[in-house]
Structure formats: C-alpha cells, structure tokens
Design a protein around this motif. Structure first.
Motif, PDB file in Angstrom:
ATOM      1  N   ILE A  50       0.844  -1.199   0.000  1.00 13.43           N
ATOM      2  CA  ILE A  50       0.000   0.000   0.000  1.00 13.43           C
ATOM      3  C   ILE A  50       0.873   1.240   0.000  1.00 13.43           C
ATOM      4  CG2 ILE A  50      -1.628   1.356   1.392  1.00 13.43           C
ATOM      5  CD1 ILE A  50      -2.882  -1.339   2.259  1.00 13.43           C
ATOM      6  N   TYR A  51       1.886   1.254   0.856  1.00 11.53           N
ATOM      7  CA  TYR A  51       2.785   2.409   0.917  1.00 11.53           C
ATOM      8  C   TYR A  51       3.489   2.611  -0.428  1.00 11.53           C
ATOM      9  CZ  TYR A  51       6.359   5.675   2.316  1.00 11.53           C
ATOM     10  OH  TYR A  51       7.163   6.779   2.385  1.00 11.53           O
ATOM     11  N   ASN A  52       4.025   1.547  -0.983  1.00 10.90           N
ATOM     12  CA  ASN A  52       4.743   1.655  -2.259  1.00 10.90           C
ATOM     13  C   ASN A  52       3.829   2.123  -3.397  1.00 10.90           C
ATOM     14  OD1 ASN A  52       7.205   0.866  -1.168  1.00 10.90           O
ATOM     15  ND2 ASN A  52       6.805  -1.301  -1.545  1.00 10.90           N
ATOM     16  N   VAL A  82      -2.715   3.268   9.099  1.00  9.90           N
ATOM     17  CA  VAL A  82      -2.482   1.984   9.757  1.00  9.90           C
ATOM     18  C   VAL A  82      -3.325   1.898  11.029  1.00  9.90           C
ATOM     19  CG1 VAL A  82      -0.745   0.642  11.022  1.00  9.90           C
ATOM     20  CG2 VAL A  82      -0.191   1.587   8.789  1.00  9.90           C
ATOM     21  N   LYS A  83      -3.395   2.997  11.771  1.00  7.92           N
ATOM     22  CA  LYS A  83      -4.186   3.008  13.006  1.00  7.92           C
ATOM     23  C   LYS A  83      -5.673   2.806  12.744  1.00  7.92           C
ATOM     24  CE  LYS A  83      -3.673   6.281  15.933  1.00  7.92           C
ATOM     25  NZ  LYS A  83      -3.400   7.546  16.650  1.00  7.92           N
ATOM     26  N   SER A  84      -6.139   3.273  11.575  1.00  6.22           N
ATOM     27  CA  SER A  84      -7.586   3.209  11.316  1.00  6.22           C
ATOM     28  C   SER A  84      -7.932   2.338  10.114  1.00  6.22           C
ATOM     29  CB  SER A  84      -8.122   4.627  11.109  1.00  6.22           C
ATOM     30  OG  SER A  84      -7.489   5.233  10.007  1.00  6.22           O
ATOM     31  N   ILE A  85      -7.070   1.394   9.773  1.00  8.56           N
ATOM     32  CA  ILE A  85      -7.300   0.541   8.593  1.00  8.56           C
ATOM     33  C   ILE A  85      -8.602  -0.248   8.736  1.00  8.56           C
ATOM     34  CG2 ILE A  85      -5.974  -1.456   9.406  1.00  8.56           C
ATOM     35  CD1 ILE A  85      -5.964  -0.110   5.809  1.00  8.56           C
ATOM     36  N   ASP A  86      -9.014  -0.537   9.956  1.00 11.06           N
ATOM     37  CA  ASP A  86     -10.254  -1.284  10.163  1.00 11.06           C
ATOM     38  C   ASP A  86     -11.490  -0.476   9.761  1.00 11.06           C
ATOM     39  OD1 ASP A  86      -9.513   0.336  12.413  1.00 11.06           O
ATOM     40  OD2 ASP A  86     -11.110  -0.618  13.585  1.00 11.06           O
ATOM     41  N   ARG A  87     -11.339   0.850   9.616  1.00 14.04           N
ATOM     42  CA  ARG A  87     -12.457   1.694   9.194  1.00 14.04           C
ATOM     43  C   ARG A  87     -12.530   1.842   7.676  1.00 14.04           C
ATOM     44  NH1 ARG A  87     -11.849   6.787  13.015  1.00 14.04           N
ATOM     45  NH2 ARG A  87      -9.748   6.013  13.161  1.00 14.04           N
TER      46      ARG A  87
END
Length: 163
Positions: A7-9, A41-46
């Motif tokens: 995702i970052y790349n 990353v902290k809110s990937i579940d959203r």
C-alpha cells in the motif's frame, strides 16, 4: 506486514504530490505523508472499500494537513516571514515577481472548494476525475468547480488591476 508495504509503495507518491499541492513545502509534505500512513495503519479497520484506497488516503492526508495548520498557524507565519527576510537576494526577488505574488494572494483569497480544486488541477496536475474522487464528488462537479474558480480568479484579478 507485506500488504502495508505494498500500500505504501503504491500510494506514497500520490499522497506526497497531493500534500505538495496543499502545502507547497517538500519537507512538510514528506512529514505529513508519513503521518498519513501512520494514521491509515491506526484506522485501517475503518476502510470499507467504498472508495478507492488513494481517495481514502488523500482524505487522511487532507485532515493531517489541516490539523498541522491549526497547530502551527502562528509559528509557521513567523518562520515564513523570517526566512523571507533573511534569504532575500536580487535573484530571489526576480523569481518571485510582483505578478506571481499577486496571483497567489488572489488564489489564497478564494473560498473553498474553489481554491483547493484550482491548486490540485494547476499545481498538482490531477485530472478532474481524481479531484472529484478526492472531494468525494464526481468528475463533472470538479470540472464545473474549476471553471467557476477560474471565473472568480479572473474577476478578482481584474478588480485588482482596476484599483
């Protein structure tokens, strides 16, 4: 961990370019790009997949930028003023001509969303479709808003020349 790297790349450059459009500051854009991915990353579940990943990340980037502005508004103004007064050379003055400064002042005075759409299109080189996605609107909305922003820009610049 591999998915996050992917995702970052895939999206870091797009997020950085978007932040450059907003801030016009490479160091700040790099810092906020990192903050954007940290928040993602902290809110990937959203993230529910209703919009493209790039749109979701740009929304996080936009919120990170505005949060930064609020937090550093006064300090940033002082830093920019000091940097300008300390590093002014004849060459720099030539590059930053009065016309260019006047144009940026007029753009700065435009209300949202006109200012952001204009900057994303002209400085960021984004397509109308991409702008529409970032704003959670459609391509046609982005085209109309850009057209209206150009009219407002032209009208305000004409008012400045008449004075």
């Amino acid at each position: 961990m591999g998915d996050l790297d992917e995702i970052y790349n895939n999206y870091a450059e797009d997020v950085f370019k978007y932040l450059m459009c907003l801030s016009n500051d490479a160091d700040l854009s790099e810092e906020l790009t990192q903050e954007t991915f940290y928040q993602a990353v902290k809110s990937i579940d959203r993230y529910n997949g209703e919009c493209k990943m790039s749109v979701w990340l740009c929304q996080i980037a936009k919120h990170s930028f505005f949060k930064y502005l609020e937090k550093n508004k006064k300090q940033r103004r002082n830093d920019v003023f000091q940097e300008h007064t300390l590093h002014t050379t004849p060459e720099a003055e030539f590059i930053h001509s009065e016309d260019k400064i006047a144009l940026y002042r007029i753009i700065h005075l435009l209300e949202e969303p006109y200012k952001e759409v204009l900057l994303l299109r002209i400085l960021g080189g984004l397509s109308f479709k991409e702008i529409g996605e970032i704003q959670l609107k459609n391509e046609n909305w982005a085209r109309v808003t850009f057209y209206r922003a150009k009219i407002k820009l032209r009208d305000r610049s004409m008012m400045n020349y008449d004075q």
